[in-house]
Design a protein around this motif. Structure first.
Motif, mmCIF file in Angstrom:
data_model
loop_
_atom_site.group_PDB
_atom_site.id
_atom_site.type_symbol
_atom_site.label_atom_id
_atom_site.label_comp_id
_atom_site.label_asym_id
_atom_site.label_seq_id
_atom_site.Cartn_x
_atom_site.Cartn_y
_atom_site.Cartn_z
ATOM 1 N N ALA A 126 0.843 -1.205 0.000
ATOM 2 C CA ALA A 126 0.000 0.000 0.000
ATOM 3 C C ALA A 126 0.871 1.244 0.000
ATOM 4 O O ALA A 126 0.558 2.238 -0.652
ATOM 5 N N ALA A 127 1.988 1.196 0.720
ATOM 6 C CA ALA A 127 2.922 2.326 0.747
ATOM 7 C C ALA A 127 3.785 2.369 -0.508
ATOM 8 O O ALA A 127 4.090 3.454 -1.014
ATOM 9 N N GLU A 128 4.174 1.211 -1.020
ATOM 10 C CA GLU A 128 5.056 1.125 -2.190
ATOM 11 C C GLU A 128 4.380 1.660 -3.450
ATOM 12 O O GLU A 128 5.017 2.345 -4.248
ATOM 13 N N ALA A 129 3.125 1.292 -3.646
ATOM 14 C CA ALA A 129 2.432 1.663 -4.879
ATOM 15 C C ALA A 129 0.974 1.999 -4.563
ATOM 16 O O ALA A 129 0.062 1.278 -4.951
ATOM 17 N N PRO A 130 0.735 3.097 -3.848
ATOM 18 C CA PRO A 130 -0.621 3.388 -3.377
ATOM 19 C C PRO A 130 -1.660 3.554 -4.487
ATOM 20 O O PRO A 130 -2.822 3.224 -4.291
ATOM 21 N N GLY A 131 -1.265 4.009 -5.643
ATOM 22 C CA GLY A 131 -2.203 4.208 -6.732
ATOM 23 C C GLY A 131 -2.528 2.956 -7.519
ATOM 24 O O GLY A 131 -3.373 2.967 -8.406
ATOM 25 N N ARG A 132 -1.862 1.880 -7.211
ATOM 26 C CA ARG A 132 -2.003 0.628 -7.968
ATOM 27 C C ARG A 132 -3.246 -0.158 -7.589
ATOM 28 O O ARG A 132 -3.751 -0.942 -8.367
ATOM 29 N N TRP A 133 -3.717 -0.012 -6.359
ATOM 30 C CA TRP A 133 -4.736 -0.898 -5.804
ATOM 31 C C TRP A 133 -6.075 -0.195 -5.672
ATOM 32 O O TRP A 133 -6.146 0.924 -5.185
ATOM 33 N N ARG A 134 -7.136 -0.891 -6.052
ATOM 34 C CA ARG A 134 -8.488 -0.380 -5.796
ATOM 35 C C ARG A 134 -8.734 -0.362 -4.293
ATOM 36 O O ARG A 134 -9.316 0.567 -3.747
#
Length: 189
Positions: A126-134
């Motif tokens: 969630a911190a590494e790629a916050p925009g990646r996940w719905r």
């Protein structure tokens, strides 16, 4: 592509290693949601197939179960590369990229789920790629590896194998504990 899971390998864009995952793609037209299921602390990619695959079959979702360098145990010869290391985090993103390039995945429908050690990694992702996940669902996660080391002596040797020693052993070891602890990245989430 069938109703069963299959093994895939993805080349790490970080170090070139070949990393395994399990993949299920539903027989369905058009873009599908993707659930990325993260294995628990002591297990590998296989331990979440039983609980997650029926859910995905029922809903027509794709399921990806990445290995991300294996269990966080002393028995894993790559323990130092597991446990939310930079390569392990990259493995998850590389596997999602591969699946998204191979099948029509709804880019607005990529979900991340993990419990315990998988919950730990879910928070890190969630911190590494916050925009990646719905959405990210993290159940009973380990949030601070140094604190958990002190609280749970049964897991201390495994945490040390992952981080290079006990907390306080050196600045390099302490940096590993910080960099692999979701609490250190809370502002990015």
């Amino acid at each position: 592509m069938g109703q069963e899971m299959r093994e895939i390998e993805t080349t790490s864009t970080l170090d070139g290693s070949r990393e395994p995952s399990l993949l299920y793609i539903p027989d369905r037209d058009g873009p599908v949601p993707l659930l990325v299921g993260l294995h628990t602390w002591s297990c590998d990619r296989f331990n979440q197939a039983g609980p997650m695959l029926p859910f995905c079959r029922e809903r027509g979702w794709a399921l990806l179960l990445p290995e991300f360098r294996g269990s966080n145990l002393t028995t894993n010869p790559r323990a130092a590369q597991a446990c939310a290391s930079r390569p392990a985090r990259r493995d998850i993103l590389d596997a999602v990229d591969r699946v998204s390039g191979e099948r029509a995945i709804d880019p607005e429908g990529i979900f991340l789920l993990g419990g315990s050690g998988g919950g730990h990694m879910a928070l890190m992702m969630a911190a590494e790629a916050p925009g990646r996940w719905r959405a990210v669902s993290s159940w009973v996660p380990i949030t601070d590896l140094a604190a958990w080391h002190a609280q749970n002596p049964n897991y201390a040797p495994h945490i040390e194998a992952c981080c290079g020693g006990p907390p306080g052993a050196s600045e390099a070891v302490d940096r590993e504990y910080r960099e692999r602890s979701p609490v250190s990245h809370a502002k990015a989430m």
